[in-house]
Scaffold this motif. Structure first.
Motif, PDB file in Angstrom:
ATOM      1  N   GLY A  81       0.857  -1.261  -0.081  1.00  0.00           N
ATOM      2  CA  GLY A  81      -0.129  -0.049  -0.009  1.00  0.00           C
ATOM      3  C   GLY A  81       1.099   1.093   0.012  1.00  0.00           C
ATOM      4  N   THR A  82       1.967   1.132   0.748  1.00  0.00           N
ATOM      5  CA  THR A  82       2.872   2.504   0.698  1.00  0.00           C
ATOM      6  C   THR A  82       3.450   2.401  -0.475  1.00  0.00           C
ATOM      7  N   ARG A  83       3.829   1.774  -1.194  1.00  0.00           N
ATOM      8  CA  ARG A  83       4.598   1.827  -2.718  1.00  0.00           C
ATOM      9  C   ARG A  83       3.560   2.420  -3.502  1.00  0.00           C
ATOM     10  N   ARG A  84       2.287   1.839  -3.519  1.00  0.00           N
ATOM     11  CA  ARG A  84       1.337   2.664  -4.266  1.00  0.00           C
ATOM     12  C   ARG A  84       1.253   3.910  -4.058  1.00  0.00           C
ATOM     13  N   ALA A  85       1.200   4.245  -2.893  1.00  0.00           N
ATOM     14  CA  ALA A  85       0.939   5.675  -2.163  1.00  0.00           C
ATOM     15  C   ALA A  85       2.097   6.555  -2.803  1.00  0.00           C
ATOM     16  N   ILE A  86       3.363   6.102  -2.474  1.00  0.00           N
ATOM     17  CA  ILE A  86       4.350   6.989  -2.991  1.00  0.00           C
ATOM     18  C   ILE A  86       4.391   7.420  -4.335  1.00  0.00           C
ATOM     19  N   LEU A  87       4.232   6.378  -5.143  1.00  0.00           N
ATOM     20  CA  LEU A  87       4.094   6.534  -6.532  1.00  0.00           C
ATOM     21  C   LEU A  87       2.910   7.425  -7.051  1.00  0.00           C
ATOM     22  N   ARG A  88       1.875   7.112  -6.437  1.00  0.00           N
ATOM     23  CA  ARG A  88       0.759   8.264  -6.734  1.00  0.00           C
ATOM     24  C   ARG A  88       1.262   9.711  -6.303  1.00  0.00           C
ATOM     25  N   ARG A  89       1.851   9.790  -5.171  1.00  0.00           N
ATOM     26  CA  ARG A  89       2.238  11.153  -4.961  1.00  0.00           C
ATOM     27  C   ARG A  89       3.322  11.723  -5.800  1.00  0.00           C
ATOM     28  N   TYR A  90       4.301  10.812  -6.184  1.00  0.00           N
ATOM     29  CA  TYR A  90       5.082  11.205  -7.262  1.00  0.00           C
ATOM     30  C   TYR A  90       4.484  11.595  -8.410  1.00  0.00           C
ATOM     31  N   ALA A  91       3.720  10.792  -8.998  1.00  0.00           N
ATOM     32  CA  ALA A  91       3.136  11.324 -10.082  1.00  0.00           C
ATOM     33  C   ALA A  91       2.111  12.681  -9.945  1.00  0.00           C
ATOM     34  N   ASP A  92       1.328  12.756  -8.804  1.00  0.00           N
ATOM     35  CA  ASP A  92       0.803  13.769  -8.941  1.00  0.00           C
ATOM     36  C   ASP A  92       1.387  15.137  -8.726  1.00  0.00           C
ATOM     37  N   GLU A  93       2.225  15.062  -7.747  1.00  0.00           N
ATOM     38  CA  GLU A  93       2.895  16.267  -7.173  1.00  0.00           C
ATOM     39  C   GLU A  93       4.423  16.648  -7.904  1.00  0.00           C
ATOM     40  N   LEU A  94       4.932  15.745  -8.502  1.00  0.00           N
ATOM     41  CA  LEU A  94       6.095  15.913  -9.216  1.00  0.00           C
ATOM     42  C   LEU A  94       5.716  16.235 -10.748  1.00  0.00           C
ATOM     43  N   PHE A  95       4.593  15.607 -11.212  1.00  0.00           N
ATOM     44  CA  PHE A  95       4.276  15.698 -12.714  1.00  0.00           C
ATOM     45  C   PHE A  95       3.220  16.575 -12.786  1.00  0.00           C
ATOM     46  N   GLY A  96       2.234  17.217 -11.743  1.00  0.00           N
ATOM     47  CA  GLY A  96       1.330  18.020 -11.773  1.00  0.00           C
ATOM     48  C   GLY A  96       1.450  19.286 -12.550  1.00  0.00           C
ATOM     49  N   GLY A  97       0.408  19.746 -13.186  1.00  0.00           N
ATOM     50  CA  GLY A  97       0.432  21.054 -13.932  1.00  0.00           C
ATOM     51  C   GLY A  97       1.575  21.266 -14.751  1.00  0.00           C
ATOM     52  N   LYS A  98       2.029  22.409 -15.093  1.00  0.00           N
ATOM     53  CA  LYS A  98       3.069  22.609 -15.955  1.00  0.00           C
ATOM     54  C   LYS A  98       4.491  22.455 -15.829  1.00  0.00           C
ATOM     55  N   ARG A  99       4.499  21.938 -14.426  1.00  0.00           N
ATOM     56  CA  ARG A  99       5.777  21.530 -13.466  1.00  0.00           C
ATOM     57  C   ARG A  99       6.382  20.393 -14.283  1.00  0.00           C
ATOM     58  N   GLN A 100       5.619  19.563 -14.781  1.00  0.00           N
ATOM     59  CA  GLN A 100       6.112  18.290 -15.520  1.00  0.00           C
ATOM     60  C   GLN A 100       7.298  18.711 -16.593  1.00  0.00           C
ATOM     61  N   LEU A 101       7.141  19.744 -17.043  1.00  0.00           N
ATOM     62  CA  LEU A 101       8.223  20.277 -18.072  1.00  0.00           C
ATOM     63  C   LEU A 101       9.312  20.250 -17.365  1.00  0.00           C
ATOM     64  N   VAL A 102       9.834  20.588 -16.102  1.00  0.00           N
ATOM     65  CA  VAL A 102      10.922  20.415 -15.450  1.00  0.00           C
ATOM     66  C   VAL A 102      11.369  19.045 -15.451  1.00  0.00           C
ATOM     67  N   MET A 103      10.464  18.030 -14.942  1.00  0.00           N
ATOM     68  CA  MET A 103      10.985  16.668 -14.805  1.00  0.00           C
ATOM     69  C   MET A 103      11.235  16.080 -16.234  1.00  0.00           C
TER      70      MET A 103
END
Lengths: 193, 193
Positions: A81-103
DNA sequence: GTCTATATGTAGATAGAC
DNA sequence: GTCTATCTACATATAGAC
């Protein structure tokens, strides 16, 4: 922040990010950035003291988000469950909005990142995150699955060539496949075919 | 091939490949390459007419292998077995022996590749291969799985940090996980959890 | 805050001697 | 085949006027 400078500074960042991603950090010159903005190189140096600092400036923001995520992840029990939660946050918070361009910039300029302080920090963060996705398992297979699950999120912006697919749709597809990979960590996998 | 030049030429390629991979193509200068070899820049120009040509010279070899693979893959019926067979050949023939260093160079210098004729060809080949792994499916999910399966083979050289793991062991792990991804293409996947 | 002008370094590439 | 010497271009970065 009493200066009315925020706008130009932001425009420099936006143009630099775009050019760095398109043609690479090393190959992009300050002349190019300045020209596209309709200013001179000297103007850039008023806002940033070096080329490196421009790149660092937008990476630092992502590092902060990532560090918070790592800190949180470390406090969770190592479980599926933690693994999924980490990945979900990774996707949402680091790739959310136009900030994904930085990634994307980060992804496409891996070698250049080795020379930045911020770039090295970011790389270290990604590795730490991969480690957190593996535990309490230790197998090499699990390590590859963890790394691939993170990359699954990244991959959707080039693997899906259809331009009509939105960023949100891509993120969901990336997460779904990442979950499949993660769910095999820490589980006995029967030898197949 | 009547010249006794083959040795120096090969040494240039080897050193260039190493430096290009370590610090990036753009950032690596001919001076650096020459110095490490104990010759002058001018000597490099006897063997290659430009910096680009050095990079092209070792990519061309991989393109030939890849083109043969594509040609073969196109003649196969689109099935789960074919997908596995394509991926197996990809892993064995493109990453076999020390030639895998070229694939790492390619991987780490994606933006630079856009400016090379050989680089563009290689990129196109990778995409074509991904397409062949998807058919007869067309879903976006399948596209991501196909891309990830190829990347699975690549990822083992950085995801597995233990230096004692051999190239062969890495390849087998990469292939195993790639198979798992590929086997989900063209199959009804039940909505899980 | 942005300009012109310029300093300084190094890149890729070539000419021609040996 | 490798050298010395050099060309040309463009890079990052700075000084100082406006």
């Amino acid at each position: 922040m009493s200066e009315s400078t925020g706008d130009t500074r932001s425009r420099i960042q936006a143009v630099a990010l775009e050019l760095f991603s398109e043609e690479g950090y090393e190959k992009t010159s300050l002349r190019e950035i300045a020209e596209r903005l309709g200013v001179t190189k000297a103007a850039l140096y008023y806002h940033f003291k070096s080329k490196d600092e421009i790149a660092n400036s937008f990476i630092l923001d992502r590092i902060e988000i990532m560090d918070r995520l790592i800190e949180w992840a470390e406090a969770q029990p190592p479980s599926a469950g933690t693994r999924r939660a980490i990945l979900r946050r990774y996707a949402d918070e680091l790739f959310g909005g136009k900030r994904q361009l930085v990634m994307r910039f980060f992804e496409q300029n891996q070698t250049a990142m080795k020379n930045f302080s911020a770039g090295k920090e970011m790389r270290a963060g990604m590795m730490r995150l991969a480690d957190l996705l593996v535990r309490p398992e230790t197998s090499h297979e699990a390590q590859v699955r963890a790394a691939l699950s993170l990359f699954s999120v990244h991959s959707t912006w080039f693997a899906i060539r259809d331009p009509d697919v939105t960023d949100e749709e891509r993120r969901e597809i990336g997460v779904k496949i990442a979950y499949e990979l993660l769910d095999k960590i820490g589980v006995e996998v029967p030898a197949s075919a």
